[in-house]
Enzyme design. Structure first.
Site, PDB file in Angstrom:
ATOM      1  N   SER A 144       0.854  -1.181   0.000  1.00  0.00           N
ATOM      2  CA  SER A 144       0.000   0.000   0.000  1.00  0.00           C
ATOM      3  C   SER A 144       0.889   1.230   0.000  1.00  0.00           C
ATOM      4  CB  SER A 144      -0.891   0.019   1.247  1.00  0.00           C
ATOM      5  OG  SER A 144      -1.533   1.280   1.400  1.00  0.00           O
ATOM      6  N   TYR A 161      -2.160  -1.232  10.102  1.00  0.00           N
ATOM      7  CA  TYR A 161      -2.156  -1.294   8.637  1.00  0.00           C
ATOM      8  C   TYR A 161      -0.826  -0.773   8.104  1.00  0.00           C
ATOM      9  CZ  TYR A 161      -3.865  -0.808   3.823  1.00  0.00           C
ATOM     10  OH  TYR A 161      -4.038  -0.913   2.462  1.00  0.00           O
TER      11      TYR A 161
END
Length: 257
Positions: A144, A161
């Site tokens: 990401s 995350y």
């Protein structure tokens, strides 16, 4: 010669029941590959399989929880039993858990790390040996932009995350260095904000966030469906034969510094 031609190749996609994973599976099939689709939701996998089979390619739906070793082992065995080999592995399965180190529960932390990092480790554990034996493989890990860029809005803090996606980059580089001599490339992609099932009910519902994102992103918009397919196909094809251990951010310029 079409370097992006995947005729005769077998691709495995995790997280393939929807979103970017399903889009990638369709893109692989469009380039001539047969595809095994892995995810926990069998009914959604079946729908994507029907789409791919309608194009004349073979597709296989395999229920799999990438965080569980027994499930991964059984899934890879099923794919090999059906297709005989695995040429391409796209590790797309992931979750985006919100919260800071102060608010996250231990279970939330562990679940995120299990799916986002351990899942890639387990899939590679059972796929890499066959690739090494045949001296060919393309592994693409979906990280990401948040592996290198933190969410700065208090309402959108995602510490686990960030951590898990940064770990994906470390794993990608380590594997790339170890397996290059075996004809295996290992690379990672860092999507920015894309339209997907994961984001439509979370980030896309925050009007203030979307206005902020669009004003700061040079492209002035989030990524559309299919706009990750080009980089996916590059890393998955013979166009990538001498590119390994790399990370490409696909974010409309949001991370430009």
């Amino acid at each position: 010669m079409n370097l992006f031609d995947l005729t005769g190749k077998i691709a495995v996609v995790t997280g393939a029941s929807s979103g970017l994973g399903a889009d990638a599976a369709r893109a692989y099939a469009a380039q001539g590959a047969d595809v095994a689709l892995l995810a926990r939701r069998k009914e959604k996998l079946d729908a994507v399989v029907k789409e791919i089979e309608a194009t004349g390619r073979k597709a296989l739906a395999v229920p799999c929880d990438v965080s569980k070793e027994d499930s991964v082992r059984a899934a890879v065995e099923q794919v090999l039993g059906a297709f005989g080999k695995i040429d391409i592995l796209l590790n797309d399965a992931g979750i985006a858990q919100g919260g800071s180190v102060e608010t996250l529960t231990e279970d939330q932390w562990d679940r995120s790390m299990d799916v986002n990092v351990k899942g890639i480790y387990l899939m590679c554990k059972y796929v890499v040996p066959g690739m090494r034996e045949r001296k060919y493989g393309r592994i693409v890990n979906i990280a990401s932009v948040n592996a290198i860029l933190a969410d700065k809005a208090d309402a959108l803090v995602r510490h686990v995350y960030n951590t898990s996606k940064a770990a994906v980059l470390g794993l990608t580089k380590g594997m790339a260095a170890s397996y290059a001599r075996d004809g295996i490339t290992v690379n990672a992609l860092g999507p920015g904000l894309f339209e997907s099932e994961m984001t439509e009910n979370t980030l896309f519902k925050h009007e203030a966030f979307m206005n902020m994102y669009n004003s700061l992103c040079p492209a002035s918009r989030p990524g559309a469906r299919g706009e990750l397919n080009g980089p996916v196909l590059f890393f998955s094809s013979d166009a990538c034969s001498y590119t390994t251990g790399q990370f490409i951010v696909v974010d409309g310029g949001f991370s430009i510094t």
